[in-house]
Design an enzyme around this catalytic site. Structure first.
Site, PDB file in Angstrom:
ATOM      1  N   LEU A   1       0.873  -1.342  -0.069  1.00  0.00           N
ATOM      2  CA  LEU A   1      -0.092  -0.537   0.076  1.00  0.00           C
ATOM      3  C   LEU A   1       0.795   1.413  -0.122  1.00  0.00           C
ATOM      4  CD1 LEU A   1      -2.911  -0.985   2.750  1.00  0.00           C
ATOM      5  CD2 LEU A   1      -2.230  -0.839   0.052  1.00  0.00           C
TER       6      LEU A   1
ATOM      7  N   LEU B   1      -9.051  -2.548   4.853  1.00  0.00           N
ATOM      8  CA  LEU B   1      -8.698  -4.047   5.956  1.00  0.00           C
ATOM      9  C   LEU B   1      -6.513  -3.275   6.128  1.00  0.00           C
ATOM     10  CD1 LEU B   1     -10.728  -7.053   5.251  1.00  0.00           C
ATOM     11  CD2 LEU B   1     -11.255  -4.478   7.099  1.00  0.00           C
TER      12      LEU B   1
ATOM     13  N   GLY C   1      -3.296  -2.744   6.447  1.00  0.00           N
ATOM     14  CA  GLY C   1      -2.018  -2.088   7.625  1.00  0.00           C
ATOM     15  C   GLY C   1      -1.743  -3.293   8.783  1.00  0.00           C
TER      16      GLY C   1
ATOM     17  N   TYR D   1      -1.363   3.679  16.979  1.00  0.00           N
ATOM     18  CA  TYR D   1      -2.014   2.817  16.078  1.00  0.00           C
ATOM     19  C   TYR D   1      -3.659   3.835  16.607  1.00  0.00           C
ATOM     20  CZ  TYR D   1      -5.862  -0.797  14.826  1.00  0.00           C
ATOM     21  OH  TYR D   1      -6.852  -1.396  13.941  1.00  0.00           O
TER      22      TYR D   1
ATOM     23  N   CYS E   1     -13.519  -8.565  16.255  1.00  0.00           N
ATOM     24  CA  CYS E   1     -14.724  -9.401  15.599  1.00  0.00           C
ATOM     25  C   CYS E   1     -13.840 -11.002  15.410  1.00  0.00           C
ATOM     26  CB  CYS E   1     -14.360  -8.805  13.817  1.00  0.00           C
ATOM     27  SG  CYS E   1     -15.894 -10.252  12.876  1.00  0.00           S
TER      28      CYS E   1
END
Length: 264
Positions: A50, A69, A71, A134, A164
């Site tokens: 990225l 999502l 990173g 973060y 999750c």
């Protein structure tokens, strides 16, 4: 949708999306810097860093939606976060802006608001209070998403994801848990909606003891189907009661809020 791009496809959430969104788009374009399983039917596997702007420009061509999502998803050194989470997210938005302006689901985090106390109920108007470097990068991503909507009409749902997993892994997750089923159903709702603008939401199931409200997003028509409550007895039996004086218990960010500065 004809083609849906999923960055960070090698990670936990990426794998959940890869499986759960089969058939929701004609083609899933799966990307990561880490190894991924080979492409299956109606899939494209496209490795991409990225931080490489030219590569991200190519990655975002001919897509109708993006689930971002990719990173670093944990606390890390600033220089590492700079490349993956700051530069990488900017490159993704520039790619989207120059390639048809597809709608984006940006994976933000509860750590963007982790220094709010557990006794405070939050919604989309609540102030960002990051609990870590973060978390700071996720605040940046939300701000970037807002800017690209206001300036260029690139729509984004910034999803402050809780925890999750298949089931809650500790007492804190009784409040922050989001089931994979609810996560996938929300992804579908986000891209099926006629419009989203820049929408900030919380990634959480219908838990009894939740700290976050998504009432402002009812127009999406999404309702979580699962709750952590069925796991409460097992979790409480497996873990000692929490110490109310512990910063990890006082603040919503948990250990991220209690830990010192990563680079000290």
């Amino acid at each position: 949708m004809k083609r849906l791009l999923i960055t960070g496809a090698a990670g936990n959430l990426g794998k959940i999306c890869r499986e759960g969104l089969k058939g929701h788009a004609d083609i899933l374009r799966l990307s990561d810097i880490s190894p991924m399983d080979p492409a299956g039917p109606n899939e494209e596997v496209v490795p991409c860093d990225l931080a490489d702007r030219a590569a991200v420009h190519e990655l975002t061509k001919d897509v109708d939606g993006i689930i971002h999502l990719g990173g670093i998803s944990v606390e890390a050194a600033f220089d590492d976060l700079l490349q993956a989470n700051l530069l990488g997210t900017y490159n993704l938005y520039e790619g989207a802006r120059n390639n048809g302006k597809p709608r984006i689901l940006f994976a933000s985090s509860n750590h963007a608001i982790g220094f709010h106390k557990r006794t405070t109920k939050l919604d989309d108007t609540s102030t960002q209070r990051p609990d870590s470097l973060y978390g700071v990068t996720k605040c940046y991503g939300e701000a970037l998403a807002s800017y690209y909507y206001d300036k260029f009409d690139v729509e984004t749902v910034s999803l402050r994801i809780g925890s999750c997993f298949e089931k809650p892994l500790n007492r804190r997750m009784l409040s922050t848990w989001m089931s994979p089923r609810d996560f996938v159903s929300l992804m579908k709702a986000v891209f099926d909606a006629p419009m989203t603008g820049h929408l900030v939401m919380y990634g959480v199931s219908d838990n009894t003891s939740k700290w976050w409200s998504n009432d402002h997003a009812d127009f999406l028509g999404w309702k979580p189907q699962d709750s952590s409550e069925k796991y409460r007895a097992d979790v409480e039996a497996a873990f000692e009661p929490e110490d109310r004086h512990d910063k990890a218990v006082i603040y919503q960010g948990g250990p991220f809020a209690a830990n010192g500065h990563f680079e000290d």
